[in-house]
Scaffold this active site. Structure first.
Site, PDB file in Angstrom:
ATOM      1  N   ASP A  16      -3.029  -1.563  -3.852  1.00 14.37           N
ATOM      2  CA  ASP A  16      -3.812  -2.517  -3.096  1.00 14.37           C
ATOM      3  C   ASP A  16      -4.350  -3.529  -4.096  1.00 14.37           C
ATOM      4  O   ASP A  16      -5.034  -4.469  -3.734  1.00 14.37           O
ATOM      5  CB  ASP A  16      -4.986  -1.822  -2.398  1.00 14.37           C
ATOM      6  N   LYS A  68       7.656   0.682   0.259  1.00 11.53           N
ATOM      7  CA  LYS A  68       8.059  -0.066  -0.953  1.00 11.53           C
ATOM      8  C   LYS A  68       9.333   0.487  -1.569  1.00 11.53           C
ATOM      9  O   LYS A  68      10.269  -0.248  -1.866  1.00 11.53           O
ATOM     10  CB  LYS A  68       6.979   0.027  -2.044  1.00 11.53           C
ATOM     11  N   LYS A 126       3.677   8.341  -8.323  1.00 17.53           N
ATOM     12  CA  LYS A 126       4.440   9.310  -7.525  1.00 17.53           C
ATOM     13  C   LYS A 126       5.846   9.535  -8.117  1.00 17.53           C
ATOM     14  O   LYS A 126       6.471  10.567  -7.886  1.00 17.53           O
ATOM     15  CB  LYS A 126       4.526   8.820  -6.070  1.00 17.53           C
ATOM     16  N   LYS A 183       0.839  -1.193   0.000  1.00 14.86           N
ATOM     17  CA  LYS A 183       0.000   0.000   0.000  1.00 14.86           C
ATOM     18  C   LYS A 183       0.882   1.255   0.000  1.00 14.86           C
ATOM     19  O   LYS A 183       2.062   1.183   0.352  1.00 14.86           O
ATOM     20  CB  LYS A 183      -0.955  -0.012   1.187  1.00 14.86           C
TER      21      LYS A 183
HETATM   22  P1  ADP Z   1       6.114   3.808  -0.480  1.00 15.86           P
HETATM   23  O1  ADP Z   1       7.115   3.697  -1.579  1.00 15.86           O
HETATM   24  O2  ADP Z   1       5.506   2.494  -0.121  1.00 15.86           O
HETATM   25  O3  ADP Z   1       5.057   4.835  -0.739  1.00 15.86           O
HETATM   26  P2  ADP Z   1       8.341   4.903   1.018  1.00 15.86           P
HETATM   27  O4  ADP Z   1       9.398   3.883   0.735  1.00 15.86           O
HETATM   28  O5  ADP Z   1       8.418   6.170   0.254  1.00 15.86           O
HETATM   29  O6  ADP Z   1       6.882   4.271   0.847  1.00 15.86           O
HETATM   30  O7  ADP Z   1       8.380   5.150   2.586  1.00 15.86           O
HETATM   31  C1  ADP Z   1       7.531   6.087   3.219  1.00 15.86           C
HETATM   32  C2  ADP Z   1       8.273   6.707   4.403  1.00 15.86           C
HETATM   33  O8  ADP Z   1       8.517   5.730   5.407  1.00 15.86           O
HETATM   34  C3  ADP Z   1       9.624   7.274   3.995  1.00 15.86           C
HETATM   35  O9  ADP Z   1       9.778   8.546   4.559  1.00 15.86           O
HETATM   36  C4  ADP Z   1      10.629   6.299   4.565  1.00 15.86           C
HETATM   37  O10 ADP Z   1      11.818   6.911   4.949  1.00 15.86           O
HETATM   38  C5  ADP Z   1       9.888   5.711   5.760  1.00 15.86           C
HETATM   39  N1  ADP Z   1      10.320   4.324   6.045  1.00 15.86           N
HETATM   40  C6  ADP Z   1      10.160   3.244   5.251  1.00 15.86           C
HETATM   41  N2  ADP Z   1      10.674   2.137   5.821  1.00 15.86           N
HETATM   42  C7  ADP Z   1      11.173   2.517   7.026  1.00 15.86           C
HETATM   43  C8  ADP Z   1      11.850   1.841   8.116  1.00 15.86           C
HETATM   44  N3  ADP Z   1      12.098   0.529   8.083  1.00 15.86           N
HETATM   45  N4  ADP Z   1      12.232   2.575   9.191  1.00 15.86           N
HETATM   46  C9  ADP Z   1      11.981   3.891   9.255  1.00 15.86           C
HETATM   47  N5  ADP Z   1      11.354   4.596   8.281  1.00 15.86           N
HETATM   48  C10 ADP Z   1      10.949   3.918   7.175  1.00 15.86           C
HETATM   49 MG    MG Z   2       7.156   4.705  -3.400  1.00 15.61          MG
END
Ligand code: ADP
Ligand code: MG
Ligand code: SF4
Length: 285
Positions: free
Chosen positions: A127, A15, A41, A10
């Protein structure tokens, strides 16, 4: 032979962070890696390239009929080739068609062969409630999918939806499940909750990534943990996960729960979590 791996989850679940650290760890180990962001995004590969944004394949195809690889890619950390599929103009068009167009262009330009990729990672929003975001697991683009999930219900709900899509498309050549990647895991119940969900759905767990400030700190420098903090424990967690994802051939078609069973299952965990919360406050934490 190139392995094409989809990573779902999600929005905001981690991711891109997880995928980029896997790419960085594989590249650090000497593999040839391509990472393709399949999220409107378009920020999937930023931490592999110092935080910069890339022109997306979709925008480039919209502007010109003659798009070359160098127009839509950049070489990032340790040679990882970074590409962002991009998304439709908000309110118009289908993200799934965008992903198809992007992958079509890369096939036409013979990128996977010419780059001699060992691994192609697809970072896919979804999702998977619609056919659009199922494109990478539906049309023979990848043969394996992982799902990033925390212990939150909505993240598990999205994982369960991915399992439904895999069940639908796997019999006709779609991808199978490589496993669940537990992310942002705090000490306590979250590991057990994800393990329990996996065992009830016949899924495996690829690994657990703790919630760590090192991730946020690395991101502020526009870098993966592997690049910014190579000596950290968190970097070793990503290296171990990357090795698992690279080598795992234990692929399965999971059995998703129906919505009622999923809600009942979640509620059964509510009691355990309540008890833990009570003991936390009793300990004055
Ligand atoms: P997605 O790609 O699923 O939308 P992101 O990888 O961009 O999500 O992560 C969203 C936020 O959560 C980012 O700011 C990232 O730094 C933080 N984040 C992701 N995994 C972790 C983790 N294991 N510990 C701390 N922060 C995390
Ligand atoms: Mg992302
Ligand atoms: Fe969006 Fe999915 Fe509909 Fe395509 S199929 S327009 S990706 S909701």
């Amino acid at each position: 032979r190139t392995k094409h791996i989809a990573i779902y989850g999600k929005g905001g679940i981690g991711k891109s962070t997880t995928t980029s650290n896997i790419s960085a760890a594989l590249a650090e180990a000497g593999h040839r890696v391509i990472q393709i962001g399949c999220d409107p995004k378009s920020d999937s590969t930023n931490t592999l390239r110092g935080g910069d944004y890339l022109p997306t394949v979709i925008d480039s195809l919209r502007d010109s009929a003659n798009v070359k690889l160098q127009d839509v890619s950049a070489v990032g950390f340790k040679g990882v080739l970074c590409i962002e599929a991009g998304g439709p103009v908000p309110g118009v068009g289908c993200a799934g068609r965008g992903i198809n167009a992007a992958v079509g262009l890369l096939q036409e330009l013979n990128v996977f062969e010419e780059y001699e990729a060992d691994y192609v990672l697809y970072d896919v929003l979804g999702d998977v409630v619609c056919g659009g975001f199922a494109v990478p697991i539906r049309d023979g683009i990848t043969d394996r999918a992982y799902v990033v999930s925390s212990s939150d219900f909505m993240a598990i709900y999205a994982a369960n939806n991915l399992f439904k899509a895999i069940g639908k498309y796997a019999p006709s050549g779609g991808a199978r499940l490589g496993g669940i990647i537990g992310n942002s895991i705090l000490p306590g119940y979250p590991e057990s909750l994800i393990t329990d969900f996996a065992s009830r759905t016949g899924a495996s767990v690829a690994g657990f990534v703790p919630r760590s400030p090192v991730v946020a700190q690395s991101e502020l420098y526009g870098k993966t943990v592997i690049e910014a903090n190579p000596g950290s424990e968190q970097a070793d967690v990503y290296r171990k996960l990357a090795a698992y994802v690279a080598e795992n051939e234990n692929l399965s078609v999971p059995s998703p729960l129906n919505v009622t069973d999923l809600r009942d299952w979640a509620r059964s965990w509510g009691d355990a979590i309540n008890q833990e919360a009570a003991s936390f406050s009793a300990a004055g934490r």
